[in-house]
Every structure is written in structure tokens, then in C-alpha cells.
Design an enzyme around this catalytic site. Structure first.
Site, PDB file in Angstrom:
ATOM      1  N   SER A   9       0.864  -1.176   0.000  1.00  0.00           N
ATOM      2  CA  SER A   9       0.000   0.000   0.000  1.00  0.00           C
ATOM      3  C   SER A   9       0.900   1.225   0.000  1.00  0.00           C
ATOM      4  O   SER A   9       1.770   1.361   0.865  1.00  0.00           O
ATOM      5  CB  SER A   9      -0.882  -0.017   1.252  1.00  0.00           C
ATOM      6  OG  SER A   9      -1.770   1.074   1.221  1.00  0.00           O
ATOM      7  N   GLU A  10       0.695   2.124  -0.965  1.00  0.00           N
ATOM      8  CA  GLU A  10       1.716   3.145  -1.212  1.00  0.00           C
ATOM      9  C   GLU A  10       1.846   4.202  -0.117  1.00  0.00           C
ATOM     10  O   GLU A  10       2.821   4.941  -0.093  1.00  0.00           O
ATOM     11  CB  GLU A  10       1.546   3.791  -2.597  1.00  0.00           C
ATOM     12  CG  GLU A  10       0.236   4.476  -2.861  1.00  0.00           C
ATOM     13  CD  GLU A  10      -0.755   3.570  -3.569  1.00  0.00           C
ATOM     14  OE1 GLU A  10      -0.685   2.343  -3.379  1.00  0.00           O
ATOM     15  OE2 GLU A  10      -1.625   4.109  -4.291  1.00  0.00           O
ATOM     16  N   ASN A  11       0.880   4.269   0.811  1.00  0.00           N
ATOM     17  CA  ASN A  11       1.083   5.199   1.926  1.00  0.00           C
ATOM     18  C   ASN A  11       2.206   4.731   2.863  1.00  0.00           C
ATOM     19  O   ASN A  11       2.797   5.533   3.575  1.00  0.00           O
ATOM     20  CB  ASN A  11      -0.218   5.436   2.704  1.00  0.00           C
ATOM     21  CG  ASN A  11      -0.942   4.164   3.074  1.00  0.00           C
ATOM     22  OD1 ASN A  11      -0.946   3.191   2.324  1.00  0.00           O
ATOM     23  ND2 ASN A  11      -1.547   4.154   4.222  1.00  0.00           N
ATOM     24  N   SER A  45       8.288   4.039   0.403  1.00  0.00           N
ATOM     25  CA  SER A  45       7.278   3.314  -0.360  1.00  0.00           C
ATOM     26  C   SER A  45       7.448   3.542  -1.860  1.00  0.00           C
ATOM     27  O   SER A  45       7.391   2.606  -2.661  1.00  0.00           O
ATOM     28  CB  SER A  45       5.890   3.776   0.085  1.00  0.00           C
ATOM     29  OG  SER A  45       4.910   3.119  -0.657  1.00  0.00           O
TER      30      SER A  45
END
Lengths: 218, 233
Positions: free
Chosen positions: A46-48, A88
Site C-alpha cells: 500500500s503506497e502510503n 514506499s
């Protein structure tokens, strides 16, 4: 019948290999997670700032400090890690993610994609989509083959502002599975009750039917 | 002896934050946002702000609070949906917006804090984002030049911090906070738990205290959830 959203997700899940690290976008791509068997040991990113997305929480587990890129509450899977958004995107841009799945408004025969902006309409922003298409080793697009009026979204050339240039390798639409090659779209599989000819007729961009084309199995 | 970094609250920690300044604000959505600092800015009525933040909050929470009171002049963000106030001000031309891909935004903040003026990234090449920017070819692939960002202030939310400013974040509330903490000329941190120097394990520090100028223990955290999604069983 063309595929429904769940069936598109189901077909894309077949592309996910043992041990992959996968980033799933919002919408149909999110559903892909439901069809990846746990025996494949896949880590979802998840890119967060989370590698190892677990299932949605129960009422008891819910935690405001633990969300996915769609801002939904999630849990962390066994073996998960947390990190900054810069780390990330280092993972994403640096080519460390095996597969990205995202939605699209248009994809063209060169593999360019448009999925973030319609001129004249409120622009919400590209989020991480431009980084994901520029960085992932393999990008699969989940999309509807045609718009409400029947216009092909698999274009000769994208008409909307681009998200990325020549970066898409494969499309799973409600009509079929399409590879993008230097010679344009190649139809590999077609939806049940469709025919390769019908898919071809519904496609604006240059499309060839693969010699071993077959009906999709889901 | 340098004076203490510890402040009593957001109001005192932001005493010299002025109109028209650039702020780098940590958080992703409503997760890991400096709730106390945002409320203090609203109370102080600081205007003309440029806010560098991945998102713009929702109508009545996060940076949405400052949009609602017309205190923000410009946003530099990657995604600004979920906010009707934002949409209205953007469409009317009142609010200036610079959309920046999320990874590029994170790296621009990281670069700003690390003394890097600019960097080349493949993200956005061939799109509107690259218009007017230098493109350079490295080993057969094109990259676009993006610039680092530094803020007059950085507003950070961490879980635990000590009196020297060493910080630990919690879960995905880390997000943009570690980079933002490095990129403020003055970095102000609010923590859920402020401890004495020496109380945190040096092995587990996420942000070393050198980046932090001011720290205070926040209060009344609401930690609002944007998408409350539960498992069915």
C-alpha cells in the site's frame, strides 16, 4: 456475456505468481485480493507505507493509524512492515514491485494509459498512479472495454491527458485478455459468449487475434 | 546551552508562524495529521498559506478546516478528492493548486530536507506533469527534473517523542511525516506521548531529534477515520 467486475478481478488474480509483491489500485483492482490463494504467499503493498496488507479489521481490531491507500481501515498481515511514503515510492519507482494492477479510462495500442483527468471536469489528482506505471515491472489494467455509448476505450491513441507513456503490458477487460506488443493489441482470450471477431469490432486500436486465442476460463 | 525544544501547546509552538508562509504538513488522508497545529492555525487566523500536503483533508477536518476559513492560498498535493470546499474554491479560482505525483511529492520533500536541489525521475515523463521541465536521457530512458521543497515550517504528528525531538511514528500514521520533519526551516512536532530524553530506545528512532526544533504533547486527538471498512465475519 461480458465479464462482471468480480470476474475481471478473478481473471487478473490468475496472473499473480508465487511470492509476488503486488500493488492493487482502487476499484476492480482491490477485488483482486479476494481471489489470490493464500498458498501463493503474496505480499500486498500500500503506497502510503505498508508492505503486507491484511484483511479488513473486525470492530475490535479497527485502528485509525492503520489504513490502506484508499484510506480504508485494514490490518497488517504476518510479516508486514511499515515505512515512510518516500521509502514506499522508492520501492515502486526502483522496480521492486512485481505487479501493479490499476484501472483506466483509456489505454492505447502503444501501451500508454490515461486514468487521472478529464478536461473540464474537477481534477482530483493522480495520487500514486504516475509513479506506479513508471516504476512497476509489470502493469495490468482492469477496465471496461467500451464506454456507456459503446465507444472503445482501447484506443489507437489516448485522447485524455496521459498517466504514463508506453508502460502497460496487459489489459483484462470485460471482453477479454489483451496483451500489448510492439505491433499493438493482441487478443489472447475472449469472454464467454463473446467471439474474437466481436472483440475486434469493439476495439478502436490496432488489434490482432492471437493464433492460439481461447475462451477465458474463470 | 540551547534553550529547550519543549513547548506547552500548539499555540506557543507556532507563535512566530506568519501569513503567506509555506508549510509542509505530514499525514495521508486524515491519518497521522497534526490535529493540534491545524486547530491552532485556525484559531490564530493565519492567512495566505501555501500547504504542501499529500491531501487536503475533508470538508470539516484536517486541512479542510483551513480551506473552509479561506486561510490557504495554494495547495501542493497529489490527490484532493473527498472535499467539496476544496472543489468550490478551486473551480472559482480562489485556490491555487499544484498537482504533483505522490512519489514525486514524497521525494521532493525528502530532497528538500537532505540538501538536494533537484532530482531526475521517470514518473510523469510524457504527461502534463513534465511540461516545461527539463527532460534528460539516462541509458536510453527519459527522466524529468523535479525540484526539492523546503518549508518555512513543517508540521508533524508522531506517536512518541522525547525532549530532544527523537520521534517514533505508529503504523501507517508514519506516511509523509518523516520526510516533512526534515524539510522545515522550523519543524514543529506534536506527539501523543512526550517522554524524557533517554526513554526511547535508540534502535527504534524513526526521526532523529536533530531535525526537530519544537515539540509538544498534543491533546484531544480525534483520529477520524475516512473509510471505516470492516470484515464481515
Amino acid at each position: 456475456m461480458p465479464l462482471n467486475r468480480e470476474q475481471i478481478a478473478q481473471r487478473i488474480a490468475q496472473e499473480v505468481q508465487e511470492g509476488y509483491v503486488v500493488n492493487l489500485g482502487i476499484g476492480i483492482p482491490t477485488l483482486v485480493a479476494n481471489y489470490i490463494p493464500s498458498t501463493k504467499n503474496v505480499m500486498l503493498q500500500s503506497e502510503n507505507g505498508l508492505l503486507g496488507i491484511g484483511p479488513f479489521p473486525t470492530e475490535k481490531e479497527i485502528d485509525a493509524d492503520l489504513i490502506n491507500a484508499g484510506k480504508q481501515t485494514v490490518t497488517a498481515a504476518i510479516g508486514a512492515s511499515y515505512f515512510s511514503s518516500a521509502d514506499s515510492f522508492a520501492m515502486i519507482r526502483g522496480g521492486h514491485i512485481d505487479l501493479t494492477v490499476l484501472g483506466a479510462m483509456e489505454v492505447d495500442e502503444t501501451g500508454s494509459i490515461a486514468n487521472w483527468m478529464v478536461p473540464g471536469k474537477m481534477v482530483k489528482g493522480m495520487g500514486g498512479a504516475m509513479d506506479l506505471v513508471a516504476g512497476a515491472r509489470n502493469v495490468i489494467v482492469a477496465m471496461q472495454h467500451a464506454d456507456k455509448d459503446g465507444n472503445s476505450k482501447l484506443r489507437k491513441k489516448c485522447t485524455l491527458p496521459l498517466t504514463g507513456v508506453r508502460c502497460i503490458k496487459k489489459i483484462v477487460s470485460d471482453f477479454g485478455v489483451i496483451d500489448i506488443t510492439p505491433e499493438g493489441f493482441v487478443l489472447r482470450e475472449y469472454a464467454p459468449d463473446m467471439t474474437p471477431e466481436k472483440v475486434l469490432a469493439a476495439t478502436e486500436g490496432q488489434m490482432r487475434i492471437a493464433s492460439d486465442v481461447k475462451p477465458m476460463s474463470i | 546551552m540551547k534553550k529547550s525544544k519543549v513547548y506547552t501547546d500548539a499555540h506557543s509552538a507556532l507563535h512566530d508562524l506568519k501569513d503567506n508562509m509555506t508549510l509542509i504538513v505530514g499525514g495521508f488522508g486524515l491519518c497521522g495529521i497534526p490535529e493540534n497545529c491545524i486547530k491552532a492555525l485556525k484559531d490564530k487566523g493565519i492567512k495566505g498559506l501555501t500547504c504542501v500536503s499529500n491531501n487536503a483533508g475533508v470538508d470539516d477536518f484536517g486541512l479542510g478546516i483551513l480551506l473552509h476559513s479561506h486561510q490557504i492560498k495554494k495547495m501542493i498535493s497529489s490527490y484532493v478528492g473527498e472535499n467539496a470546499t476544496f472543489e468550490k474554491q478551486f473551480m472559482s479560482g480562489e485556490l491555487e493548486v499544484e498537482l504533483c505525483p505522490q512519489g514525486t511529492l514524497a521525494e521532493r520533500i525528502r530532497a528538500g530536507g537532505a540538501g538536494i536541489a533537484g532530482f531526475y525521475t521517470p514518473t510523469g515523463v510524457g504527461t502534463l506533469v513534465a511540461q516545461g521541465k527539463e527532460i534528460k536521457n539516462f541509458d536510453g530512458r527519459e527522466y524529468v527534473l523535479e525540484k526539492g521543497i523546503v518549508g518555512d515550517f513543517a508540521l508533524i504528528k508522531a506517536w512518541k517523542g522525547d525532549t530532544f525531538g527523537n520521534l517514533i511514528y505508529r503504523k501507517t500514521a508514519r506516511n509523509f511525516n518523516p520526510m516533512a520533519a526534515t524539510a522545515g526551516k522550523t519543524t514543529v512536532v506534536e506527539v501523543e506521548e512526550l517522554v524524557e530524553i533517554g526513554a526511547l530506545d535508540p534502535e527504534n528512532i524513526h526521526t532523529p531529534g536533530v531535525y526537530v526544533q519544537r515539540i509538544f504533547q498534543g491533546k484531544n486527538y480525534e483520529k477520524r477515520i475516512e473509510q471505516r471498512t470492516l470484515r464481515k465475519d
